[in-house]
Enzyme design. Structure first.
Site, mmCIF file in Angstrom:
data_model
loop_
_atom_site.group_PDB
_atom_site.id
_atom_site.type_symbol
_atom_site.label_atom_id
_atom_site.label_comp_id
_atom_site.label_asym_id
_atom_site.label_seq_id
_atom_site.Cartn_x
_atom_site.Cartn_y
_atom_site.Cartn_z
ATOM 1 C CE LYS A 135 -0.929 -0.039 4.955
ATOM 2 N NZ LYS A 135 0.324 0.771 5.449
ATOM 3 N NE ARG A 192 -1.199 2.440 11.667
ATOM 4 C CZ ARG A 192 -0.464 1.969 11.118
ATOM 5 N NH1 ARG A 192 -0.842 0.775 10.322
ATOM 6 N NH2 ARG A 192 0.758 2.815 10.475
ATOM 7 N NE ARG A 233 7.904 -5.028 5.184
ATOM 8 C CZ ARG A 233 6.878 -4.337 5.317
ATOM 9 N NH1 ARG A 233 6.167 -3.884 4.637
ATOM 10 N NH2 ARG A 233 6.479 -3.702 6.578
ATOM 11 N NE ARG A 235 8.582 -2.627 10.193
ATOM 12 C CZ ARG A 235 7.269 -2.237 10.077
ATOM 13 N NH1 ARG A 235 6.907 -1.406 9.540
ATOM 14 N NH2 ARG A 235 6.459 -2.706 10.982
ATOM 15 N NE ARG A 265 4.023 -6.147 11.343
ATOM 16 C CZ ARG A 265 5.087 -5.960 10.606
ATOM 17 N NH1 ARG A 265 5.851 -7.176 10.389
ATOM 18 N NH2 ARG A 265 5.044 -5.028 9.733
#
Ligand SMILES: [Zn+2]
Length: 229
Positions: free
Chosen positions: A18, A93, A132, A164, A176
């Site tokens: 996104k 969110r 990623r 990350r 998550r």
């Protein structure tokens, strides 16, 4: 393609692309890309009064309250030239944020034009997240690094690229994704009820997904939007 004053949201789970899509689309249609994550960082760094408030919550490990997030967005949106549209990335969110944002727009005689939701199956999201790396400065995502080989610096801002911590562990990723699903379902229902939600298949290459989103824009805003892609 130009899109005067269009107010859009791009939502999707972590790894759905996104952020990448929001940036690409903003460039293509001449809208402002607004990432709430970037805004938080900007206000913290510039030590604005909003930044000071944000820091207090971040230090305690608490979420930034909705009213501060909304105030920050309002400030940003009001700073845009009249004819300039925007694409929100990473917001809302929660359903509460979505409702508060609606109220903010309504108070200004305005409303959202379209919400794009990018769908990718959980298994594929997991694989993407494991592979990623992201820029520590601007959060730009670099996909599919294989075997630990990747550039050291961001081509966008020169920031340091890193893996990350929460992208490294399948269990953390699963948690998550579940959290995202739980929070986003009521938001999706909310926008669907308002008749402004469009779901996009996000499984293909970046460029294909961008084209699919542009097709939705072109057919939704026929007559108000000029495009030549
Ligand atoms: Zn960067």
């Amino acid at each position: 393609m130009t899109a005067d004053g269009l107010q859009l949201i791009v939502m999707g789970p972590p790894g759905s692309g996104k952020g990448t899509q929001s940036v690409a689309l903003a460039t293509d249609i001449g809208a402002m890309h607004i990432s709430t994550g970037d805004l938080f960082r900007y206000h913290e760094r510039s030590a604005t009064s909003l930044g000071d408030q944000i820091q207090d919550f971040m230090k305690k490990g608490d979420l930034v309250p909705d009213d501060i997030t909304i105030a920050m967005l309002k400030d940003k949106i009001e700073s845009l030239p009249d004819s300039m549209g925007y694409i929100l990335d990473g917001f809302p969110r929660t359903l509460n944020q979505a409702i508060s944002f609606d109220k903010m727009l309504t108070a200004g005689n305005s409303k959202l034009d379209l919400v794009i939701c990018i769908d990718v199956p959980e298994r594929q999201l997991e694989n993407r997240l494991l592979r990623r790396i992201v820029c520590a400065e601007c959060s730009l995502v670099y996909g599919s690094h294989v075997g630990g080989e990747y550039d050291e610096y961001c081509k966008n801002c020169g920031g340091k690229l890193q893996k990350r911590v929460d992208d490294s562990d399948k269990e953390v990723i699963g948690h998550r994704l579940k959290k995202y699903m739980d929070l986003s379902l009521p938001i999706i229902d909310h926008y669907q009820a308002h008749g402004i939600l469009h779901r996009i298949d996000g499984t293909g290459p970046v460029i294909e997904v961008t084209t699919a989103i542009k097709r939705v824009l072109a057919s939704t805003f026929k007559g108000t939007l000029s495009f030549n892609y």
